[in-house]
Design a protein around this motif. Structure first.
Motif, PDB file in Angstrom:
ATOM      1  N   PHE A 125      -6.282  -8.191  -9.812  1.00 57.09           N
ATOM      2  CA  PHE A 125      -6.914  -7.709  -8.582  1.00 57.09           C
ATOM      3  C   PHE A 125      -6.180  -8.204  -7.342  1.00 57.09           C
ATOM      4  CE2 PHE A 125     -10.198  -7.458 -11.775  1.00 57.09           C
ATOM      5  CZ  PHE A 125     -10.858  -6.282 -11.459  1.00 57.09           C
ATOM      6  N   ASP A 126      -5.633  -9.404  -7.395  1.00 59.01           N
ATOM      7  CA  ASP A 126      -5.008  -9.999  -6.219  1.00 59.01           C
ATOM      8  C   ASP A 126      -3.713  -9.295  -5.830  1.00 59.01           C
ATOM      9  OD1 ASP A 126      -4.899 -12.490  -4.324  1.00 59.01           O
ATOM     10  OD2 ASP A 126      -2.919 -12.399  -5.248  1.00 59.01           O
ATOM     11  N   GLY A 127      -2.849  -9.032  -6.803  1.00 58.66           N
ATOM     12  CA  GLY A 127      -1.532  -8.482  -6.508  1.00 58.66           C
ATOM     13  C   GLY A 127      -1.554  -7.139  -5.786  1.00 58.66           C
ATOM     14  N   PRO A 128      -2.226  -6.111  -6.335  1.00 60.65           N
ATOM     15  CA  PRO A 128      -2.250  -4.817  -5.651  1.00 60.65           C
ATOM     16  C   PRO A 128      -2.857  -4.884  -4.252  1.00 60.65           C
ATOM     17  CG  PRO A 128      -2.983  -4.584  -7.927  1.00 60.65           C
ATOM     18  CD  PRO A 128      -2.875  -6.049  -7.659  1.00 60.65           C
ATOM     19  N   ALA A 129      -3.920  -5.691  -4.074  1.00 57.23           N
ATOM     20  CA  ALA A 129      -4.552  -5.805  -2.758  1.00 57.23           C
ATOM     21  C   ALA A 129      -3.591  -6.419  -1.746  1.00 57.23           C
ATOM     22  CB  ALA A 129      -5.824  -6.643  -2.861  1.00 57.23           C
ATOM     23  N   ARG A 130      -2.873  -7.450  -2.158  1.00 60.89           N
ATOM     24  CA  ARG A 130      -1.928  -8.112  -1.247  1.00 60.89           C
ATOM     25  C   ARG A 130      -0.782  -7.182  -0.865  1.00 60.89           C
ATOM     26  NH1 ARG A 130       2.395 -10.461  -3.100  1.00 60.89           N
ATOM     27  NH2 ARG A 130       1.426 -10.793  -5.141  1.00 60.89           N
ATOM     28  N   GLN A 131      -0.229  -6.487  -1.850  1.00 60.82           N
ATOM     29  CA  GLN A 131       0.885  -5.574  -1.578  1.00 60.82           C
ATOM     30  C   GLN A 131       0.447  -4.433  -0.670  1.00 60.82           C
ATOM     31  OE1 GLN A 131       3.949  -6.140  -2.385  1.00 60.82           O
ATOM     32  NE2 GLN A 131       4.273  -6.627  -4.525  1.00 60.82           N
ATOM     33  N   ALA A 132      -0.759  -3.908  -0.907  1.00 58.36           N
ATOM     34  CA  ALA A 132      -1.246  -2.790  -0.110  1.00 58.36           C
ATOM     35  C   ALA A 132      -1.545  -3.205   1.322  1.00 58.36           C
ATOM     36  CB  ALA A 132      -2.503  -2.199  -0.755  1.00 58.36           C
ATOM     37  N   LEU A 133      -1.902  -4.465   1.537  1.00 64.53           N
ATOM     38  CA  LEU A 133      -2.281  -4.938   2.862  1.00 64.53           C
ATOM     39  C   LEU A 133      -1.083  -5.291   3.734  1.00 64.53           C
ATOM     40  CD1 LEU A 133      -4.742  -5.651   4.612  1.00 64.53           C
ATOM     41  CD2 LEU A 133      -4.709  -7.936   3.609  1.00 64.53           C
ATOM     42  N   LEU A 134       0.012  -5.697   3.129  1.00 58.56           N
ATOM     43  CA  LEU A 134       1.146  -6.236   3.887  1.00 58.56           C
ATOM     44  C   LEU A 134       1.674  -5.299   4.974  1.00 58.56           C
ATOM     45  CD1 LEU A 134       4.016  -8.330   2.339  1.00 58.56           C
ATOM     46  CD2 LEU A 134       4.488  -6.696   4.141  1.00 58.56           C
ATOM     47  N   PRO A 135       1.847  -3.985   4.734  1.00 58.44           N
ATOM     48  CA  PRO A 135       2.437  -3.135   5.770  1.00 58.44           C
ATOM     49  C   PRO A 135       1.641  -3.084   7.074  1.00 58.44           C
ATOM     50  CG  PRO A 135       2.472  -2.014   3.659  1.00 58.44           C
ATOM     51  CD  PRO A 135       1.629  -3.232   3.483  1.00 58.44           C
ATOM     52  N   SER A 136       0.350  -3.379   7.033  1.00 58.97           N
ATOM     53  CA  SER A 136      -0.456  -3.319   8.253  1.00 58.97           C
ATOM     54  C   SER A 136      -0.418  -4.621   9.046  1.00 58.97           C
ATOM     55  CB  SER A 136      -1.907  -2.983   7.902  1.00 58.97           C
ATOM     56  OG  SER A 136      -2.486  -4.018   7.125  1.00 58.97           O
ATOM     57  N   LEU A 137       0.271  -5.636   8.558  1.00 57.80           N
ATOM     58  CA  LEU A 137       0.261  -6.949   9.202  1.00 57.80           C
ATOM     59  C   LEU A 137       1.484  -7.220  10.062  1.00 57.80           C
ATOM     60  CD1 LEU A 137      -1.078  -9.127   6.224  1.00 57.80           C
ATOM     61  CD2 LEU A 137      -2.362  -7.863   7.962  1.00 57.80           C
ATOM     62  N   VAL A 138       2.506  -6.369   9.962  1.00 58.99           N
ATOM     63  CA  VAL A 138       3.727  -6.531  10.760  1.00 58.99           C
ATOM     64  C   VAL A 138       4.130  -5.174  11.339  1.00 58.99           C
ATOM     65  CG1 VAL A 138       4.609  -8.521   9.471  1.00 58.99           C
ATOM     66  CG2 VAL A 138       5.170  -6.206   8.709  1.00 58.99           C
ATOM     67  N   PRO A 139       4.911  -5.166  12.414  1.00 60.36           N
ATOM     68  CA  PRO A 139       5.408  -3.887  12.948  1.00 60.36           C
ATOM     69  C   PRO A 139       6.269  -3.177  11.909  1.00 60.36           C
ATOM     70  CG  PRO A 139       5.795  -5.685  14.496  1.00 60.36           C
ATOM     71  CD  PRO A 139       5.356  -6.314  13.218  1.00 60.36           C
ATOM     72  N   PRO A 140       6.328  -1.851  11.955  1.00 60.98           N
ATOM     73  CA  PRO A 140       7.115  -1.105  10.960  1.00 60.98           C
ATOM     74  C   PRO A 140       8.572  -1.560  10.876  1.00 60.98           C
ATOM     75  CG  PRO A 140       5.724   0.386  12.208  1.00 60.98           C
ATOM     76  CD  PRO A 140       5.587  -0.949  12.864  1.00 60.98           C
ATOM     77  N   ASN A 141       9.170  -1.912  12.019  1.00 55.51           N
ATOM     78  CA  ASN A 141      10.573  -2.314  11.992  1.00 55.51           C
ATOM     79  C   ASN A 141      10.779  -3.694  11.356  1.00 55.51           C
ATOM     80  OD1 ASN A 141       9.268  -3.388  14.428  1.00 55.51           O
ATOM     81  ND2 ASN A 141      11.295  -4.222  14.902  1.00 55.51           N
ATOM     82  N   LEU A 142       9.706  -4.431  11.102  1.00 52.38           N
ATOM     83  CA  LEU A 142       9.808  -5.754  10.471  1.00 52.38           C
ATOM     84  C   LEU A 142       9.230  -5.768   9.064  1.00 52.38           C
ATOM     85  CD1 LEU A 142       8.920  -8.197  13.414  1.00 52.38           C
ATOM     86  CD2 LEU A 142      11.170  -7.730  12.409  1.00 52.38           C
ATOM     87  N   LEU A 143       8.951  -4.577   8.507  1.00 49.71           N
ATOM     88  CA  LEU A 143       8.374  -4.527   7.172  1.00 49.71           C
ATOM     89  C   LEU A 143       9.318  -5.149   6.143  1.00 49.71           C
ATOM     90  CD1 LEU A 143       6.201  -3.656   5.181  1.00 49.71           C
ATOM     91  CD2 LEU A 143       7.279  -1.385   5.093  1.00 49.71           C
ATOM     92  N   LEU A 144      10.600  -4.761   6.179  1.00 56.57           N
ATOM     93  CA  LEU A 144      11.568  -5.315   5.231  1.00 56.57           C
ATOM     94  C   LEU A 144      11.731  -6.815   5.449  1.00 56.57           C
ATOM     95  CD1 LEU A 144      13.449  -4.651   2.911  1.00 56.57           C
ATOM     96  CD2 LEU A 144      15.252  -4.179   4.565  1.00 56.57           C
ATOM     97  N   ASN A 145      11.685  -7.251   6.701  1.00 61.18           N
ATOM     98  CA  ASN A 145      11.765  -8.676   7.015  1.00 61.18           C
ATOM     99  C   ASN A 145      10.609  -9.430   6.360  1.00 61.18           C
ATOM    100  OD1 ASN A 145      10.708 -10.915   9.174  1.00 61.18           O
ATOM    101  ND2 ASN A 145      12.935 -10.915   9.061  1.00 61.18           N
ATOM    102  N   GLY A 146       9.398  -8.886   6.484  1.00 62.83           N
ATOM    103  CA  GLY A 146       8.224  -9.530   5.892  1.00 62.83           C
ATOM    104  C   GLY A 146       8.294  -9.581   4.376  1.00 62.83           C
TER     105      GLY A 146
END
Length: 457
Positions: A150-171
């Motif tokens: 349960f933890d893994g999919p939720a974390r992966q799905a949430l990450l893109p909303s926590l940083v600007p799009p141009n820093l997604l790869l950085n995150g």
């Protein structure tokens, strides 16, 4: 995919394009570009929680097999404990992804980490009091595997909303890099606490109570993970909308979407190829080559795996620094897996060469170079692949799509089992060379059959 479902996804995509963009603040000037994603508080909390969670996980991965051997002395039990750790997560992963697409992802992560903390504290208490039995080891391993689904999919799905799009790869790269640091340190940290606890209380090496210290540390790590997750706030872009679809229909829609999108399908096939032919090097080939071919002993196994982690860390930090300038990402993903496979073949073949004397020590220089390249190729492919997968998957489906990554447990288990037979048939060096060649061939074949994946910029 069902036309009604397809139209719904199209409406959601159109609404997302029409919505006003989030006004992200620029990272402070004093912060190096490599660490820009850490300037955003919610990502920083996710980052801290993930480091703590991974430290606990990797220490358990080191300590639990040793504990099984100390109690039973059985290689059969050692294999079975690895099996029960991976199989539940593989089968429950898709359901965990569906839950993260229907329920507040922060709540899902908080529940998973809190329950893991409770399991770990209970297990530590059982060990410290000297009451641990084999069934305790199995039961807690199964429970932790179920919760991780349960933890893994939720974390992966949430990450893109926590940083600007141009820093997604950085995150993503920072997250990957932190995992490599944890992987490098976990073995020594776990070993230190086992030895320290045994020395401090006068326990014998085979006394299960020697493991009390390491499981206390993992319990503390889970406390930190729970606290960081609790403090996190989910932006609107990361929240999921309620749906009238039943659970089975929702699961089917996730699979249909992944299978109907050639880019996502290609990324998942590449992931399967890597899991089947690439990942067995960690559990099967490196230990065998170090012990039986290069005669490096148990210490050599740890050194080679640590060197691989160093290569992965270097790749992750490079992507975190320069990832925003990357172009032709589809070709990078395909090429990264091909290089990864060829380096595995080089590792297998070079293990047959005589060791080189450096300062009086026999050192496998060429195998070490090969395994560094393996780490670099692995990180390049996995980090960029994750970023592309996040970009092309709608928010309301990310949990289900990323839950398919849990199937790697099945593929890697199958590949590892077949790897043992391959070693018996043609020897360790040639078997790893064959696996690496199949990995590289699979990457080239998928790239040739899916031009849309090659065209991803």
């Amino acid at each position: 995919m069902d036309p009604n479902v397809q139209r719904r996804f199209e409406r959601l995509a159109a609404a997302a394009e029409a919505a006003p963009e989030v006004a992200w603040k620029e990272p402070p000037r004093w912060l190096p570009p490599t660490f820009h994603a850490l300037a955003y508080p919610n990502y920083l909390l996710l980052f801290i929680g993930q480091i703590s969670n991974s430290l606990a996980m990797w220490m358990d991965l080191v300590a639990r097999p040793v504990l099984v051997v100390a109690i039973t002395g059985s290689s059969v039990q050692l294999g079975l404990i690895a099996l029960v750790r991976g199989v539940p997560m593989m089968f429950l992963g898709p359901f965990g992804g569906l839950v993260s697409d229907r329920i507040d992802r922060r709540v899902v992560m908080l529940f998973s980490k809190s329950m893991s903390m409770a399991v770990n504290i209970t297990f530590a208490a059982i060990i410290i009091t000297g009451n641990v039995e084999l069934w305790h080891i199995y039961a807690t391993a199964i429970m932790r595997s179920l919760l991780m689904a349960f933890d893994g999919p939720a974390r992966q799905a949430l990450l893109p909303s926590l940083v600007p799009p141009n820093l997604l790869l950085n995150g993503i790269a920072l997250n990957t890099g932190s995992m490599q640091i944890v992987r490098i340190l976990s073995a020594s940290v776990a070993g230190f606490f086992i030895a320290f606890w045994a020395f401090a209380f006068g326990f014998e090496a085979e006394d299960a109570r020697s493991f009390g210290g390491v499981y206390l540390v993992t319990a503390v790590a889970y406390v930190v993970a729970v606290a960081a997750t609790y403090l996190m706030k989910v932006p609107m872009a990361g929240r999921v909308e309620p749906t009238r679809d039943n659970w089975l229909e929702g699961l089917k829609n996730g699979f249909k979407f992944a299978g109907g999108n050639p880019v996502i399908l290609g990324l998942l096939v590449l992931f399967a190829v890597q899991s089947l032919f690439g990942m067995p090097y960690l559990q099967v080939f490196v230990p065998w080559l170090a012990l039986q071919v290069m005669d490096l002993g148990a210490e050599g196994v740890g050194v080679l795996l640590a060197i691989s982690g160093i290569g992965s860390l270097a790749g992750a930090l490079s992507l975190a620094t320069f990832g925003s300038k990357l172009r032709h990402r589809g070709l990078i993903i395909i090429g990264g897996l091909a290089v990864y496979g060829l380096a595995l073949s080089g590792l297998g073949l070079s293990s047959m060469l005589p060791l080189v004397a450096v300062l009086g020590l026999a050192v496998p220089i060429l195998p070490a170079v090969m395994i560094i390249i393996v780490g670099l190729g692995q990180t390049a492919m996995m980090t960029v692949r994750t970023a592309v997968l996040m970009e092309v998957t709608p928010n309301e489906l990310r949990g289900r799509v990323f839950s398919l990554m849990t199937l790697d447990r099945g593929f890697s288990t199958l590949g590892s089992g077949a790897g043992g037979f391959a070693i018996a048939a043609i020897g360790g060096p040639l078997a790893l060379a064959l696996y690496g060649g199949l990995c590289a061939f699979g990457a080239v074949l998928v790239g040739a059959l899916l031009p849309s994946l090659r065209r991803v910029d």
